[in-house]
Design an enzyme around this catalytic site. Structure first.
Site, PDB file in Angstrom:
ATOM      1  N   GLY A 150       0.820  -1.222   0.000  1.00  0.00           N
ATOM      2  CA  GLY A 150       0.000   0.000   0.000  1.00  0.00           C
ATOM      3  C   GLY A 150       0.846   1.261   0.000  1.00  0.00           C
ATOM      4  N   VAL A 157      -0.665   6.457   4.151  1.00  0.00           N
ATOM      5  CA  VAL A 157       0.136   5.833   5.215  1.00  0.00           C
ATOM      6  C   VAL A 157       1.391   5.185   4.641  1.00  0.00           C
ATOM      7  CG1 VAL A 157       0.159   3.987   6.950  1.00  0.00           C
ATOM      8  CG2 VAL A 157      -1.847   5.468   6.732  1.00  0.00           C
ATOM      9  N   GLY A 158       1.213   4.406   3.570  1.00  0.00           N
ATOM     10  CA  GLY A 158       2.345   3.711   2.958  1.00  0.00           C
ATOM     11  C   GLY A 158       3.448   4.678   2.538  1.00  0.00           C
ATOM     12  N   SER A 181      -7.612   0.080  12.608  1.00  0.00           N
ATOM     13  CA  SER A 181      -8.284   1.387  12.640  1.00  0.00           C
ATOM     14  C   SER A 181      -9.100   1.472  13.928  1.00  0.00           C
ATOM     15  CB  SER A 181      -9.205   1.489  11.431  1.00  0.00           C
ATOM     16  OG  SER A 181     -10.157   2.491  11.643  1.00  0.00           O
ATOM     17  N   SER A 182      -9.309   2.683  14.441  1.00  0.00           N
ATOM     18  CA  SER A 182     -10.024   2.820  15.718  1.00  0.00           C
ATOM     19  C   SER A 182     -11.499   2.409  15.607  1.00  0.00           C
ATOM     20  CB  SER A 182      -9.916   4.252  16.249  1.00  0.00           C
ATOM     21  OG  SER A 182     -10.433   5.152  15.303  1.00  0.00           O
ATOM     22  N   CYS A 183     -12.013   2.239  14.375  1.00  0.00           N
ATOM     23  CA  CYS A 183     -13.414   1.807  14.236  1.00  0.00           C
ATOM     24  C   CYS A 183     -13.604   0.348  14.668  1.00  0.00           C
ATOM     25  CB  CYS A 183     -13.920   2.035  12.817  1.00  0.00           C
ATOM     26  SG  CYS A 183     -13.128   0.950  11.640  1.00  0.00           S
ATOM     27  N   TYR A 230     -16.334  -2.592   7.343  1.00  0.00           N
ATOM     28  CA  TYR A 230     -14.892  -2.296   7.360  1.00  0.00           C
ATOM     29  C   TYR A 230     -14.271  -2.759   8.682  1.00  0.00           C
ATOM     30  CZ  TYR A 230     -10.884   1.027   7.294  1.00  0.00           C
ATOM     31  OH  TYR A 230      -9.650   1.626   7.326  1.00  0.00           O
ATOM     32  N   LYS A 251     -11.298  -5.518   9.634  1.00  0.00           N
ATOM     33  CA  LYS A 251     -10.105  -5.141  10.414  1.00  0.00           C
ATOM     34  C   LYS A 251      -9.953  -6.021  11.663  1.00  0.00           C
ATOM     35  CE  LYS A 251      -8.260  -1.716   8.173  1.00  0.00           C
ATOM     36  NZ  LYS A 251      -6.891  -1.825   7.674  1.00  0.00           N
ATOM     37  N   PRO A 296      -4.362   3.022  14.574  1.00  0.00           N
ATOM     38  CA  PRO A 296      -4.283   4.481  14.542  1.00  0.00           C
ATOM     39  C   PRO A 296      -5.661   5.126  14.699  1.00  0.00           C
ATOM     40  CG  PRO A 296      -3.587   3.512  12.437  1.00  0.00           C
ATOM     41  CD  PRO A 296      -4.238   2.435  13.236  1.00  0.00           C
ATOM     42  N   ASN A 322      -7.911   8.747  13.795  1.00  0.00           N
ATOM     43  CA  ASN A 322      -8.085   9.420  12.491  1.00  0.00           C
ATOM     44  C   ASN A 322      -6.758  10.044  12.067  1.00  0.00           C
ATOM     45  OD1 ASN A 322     -11.094   9.253  12.452  1.00  0.00           O
ATOM     46  ND2 ASN A 322     -10.809  10.477  14.305  1.00  0.00           N
ATOM     47  N   LEU A 323      -6.397   9.811  10.797  1.00  0.00           N
ATOM     48  CA  LEU A 323      -5.109  10.315  10.293  1.00  0.00           C
ATOM     49  C   LEU A 323      -5.331  11.456   9.318  1.00  0.00           C
ATOM     50  CD1 LEU A 323      -3.568   6.833   9.500  1.00  0.00           C
ATOM     51  CD2 LEU A 323      -2.997   8.286  11.456  1.00  0.00           C
ATOM     52  N   HIS A 367     -12.110  11.936   4.225  1.00  0.00           N
ATOM     53  CA  HIS A 367     -12.362  12.023   5.650  1.00  0.00           C
ATOM     54  C   HIS A 367     -12.538  13.488   6.029  1.00  0.00           C
ATOM     55  CE1 HIS A 367     -10.267   7.931   5.859  1.00  0.00           C
ATOM     56  NE2 HIS A 367     -11.472   7.739   6.321  1.00  0.00           N
TER      57      HIS A 367
END
Ligand SMILES: NC(=O)c1ccc[n+]([C@@H]2O[C@H](COP(=O)([O-])OP(=O)(O)OC[C@H]3O[C@@H](n4cnc5c(N)ncnc54)[C@H](OP(=O)(O)O)[C@@H]3O)[C@@H](O)[C@H]2O)c1
Length: 310
Positions: free
Chosen positions: A10, A15-16, A107-109, A136, A140, A163, A165-166, A179
């Protein structure tokens, strides 16, 4: 460690790219990448062949189908199935080809909607998930659990970073997929260019959210490569949050928009508060360093320089 072969799946994503920048800056000499035309990560056979040829020592899974509330609501099947396929192929090939360390970017979700705040790693699977991102999140959680099972069964360093939210350079600024931060930057910038026309934002502005600059996450990944990680799951965040309204005012100021802001309460707010407990990673010696104001300025500068290509 710096001579290890590190494969970043990715690497064309936000992020990648940040992880590649961080490792190359730190002197890692053998960073492996491959774009989607070379290898579709949903295809099991190509992923296995890629691992057999490249033989990475360390794998960072930053590849996923990612999107905001709207994209998640419109394409739950793709968010579930593609993410399962991508991560299963990467995790399974890493096990088969004796990868020493596998870092799954979750992801925090993954945490339940009504979990006590701040969210702790122990809150995983303690209640129902937020409806809009459930598909999603289920994918994860499966990735987190696959790494945990490999840890237990094979005593290998397979683990997950979670992480918050980024935001940062190379974020997705398009209206459909974006986002909250990139969406606001784009809206305020376009309204400024159009003569400071009013800006309408989704929801009530009352929910609290935490935001981490992507360079901080990349630094946490480097920390996780270079240290023994004893646990299955580590939250990565700043440990502090603000309301969406306060965030909007901050971005409006940075962009220099002077028009009005309207809140469209007919649109969903999502979870009322989402703050990470970051003490586990802090106790190991890592904490975030990019202040929100500085990170937003850097991100707006990147957007201004690149908006004609986006
Ligand atoms: N963004 C956030 O706020 C946030 C917050 C928490 C966690 N995360 C997690 O961080 C990770 C990376 O997110 P991101 O924001 O960097 O997303 P992104 O910018 O959309 O990047 C996703 C990456 O995955 C690649 N990819 C997707 N499907 C692929 C496939 N079938 N074959 C090969 N490559 C594929 C994309 O390649 P293409 O360029 O070819 O599409 C891209 O390189 C994800 O696991 C996400 O869940 C993100």
């Amino acid at each position: 460690m710096k001579s290890c072969k590190v494969y970043i799946a990715g690497h064309t994503g936000m992020v990648g790219r940040a992880v590649v920048r961080s490792l190359e800056r730190a002197g890692y000499g053998d960073v492996i990448t491959a774009d989607r035309c070379t290898i579709d990560l949903r295809d099991q056979r190509s992923v296995q062949e890629f691992f057999a040829t490249k033989k990475p020592d360390i794998v960072i899974d930053a590849a996923a189908r990612v999107g905001g509330i709207l994209a998640n609501r419109n394409f739950p099947y793709q968010f579930l199935m593609e993410n399962l396929q991508i991560q299963n192929n990467l995790i399974d090939s890493s096990l088969d080809h004796n990868v020493q360390k596998f870092i799954f970017i979750a992801s925090s979700c993954i945490y339940p909607e009504s979990a006590p705040q701040p969210l702790r790693e122990e809150n995983l699977l303690s209640g129902p998930l937020e409806n809009n991102t459930e598909a999603y999140a289920v994918a994860k959680i499966a990735g987190v659990k696959a790494c945990e099972a490999i840890r237990q069964q094979y005593q290998k360093q397979f683990f997950s970073l979670v992480p918050t939210n980024l935001y940062g350079s190379f974020d997705t600024f398009g209206a459909e997929k974006s986002h909250v931060i990139p969406a606001m930057i784009r809206k305020f910038d376009e309204a400024k260019v159009n003569g400071n026309t009013p800006v309408t934002l989704w929801g009530s502005g009352r929910p609290f959210r935490e935001f981490l600059h992507v360079d901080d996450l990349a630094d946490a990944v480097k920390f996780a490569i270079e240290n023994k990680m004893e646990e299955n799951l580590y939250n990565v965040g700043t440990g502090s949050d603000l309301t969406i309204k306060a965030l909007a005012e901050l971005i409006q100021n940075i962009v220099g928009h002077t028009g009005e802001i309207f809140w469209d309460s007919s649109k969903p707010d999502g979870t009322a508060r989402k703050l990470m407990d970051v003490s586990k990673l802090k106790n190991k010696g890592w904490s975030s360093s990019v202040e929100l104001q500085d990170g937003l300025c850097k991100t707006y500068e990147w957007y201004s320089n690149n908006k004609k290509y986006i």
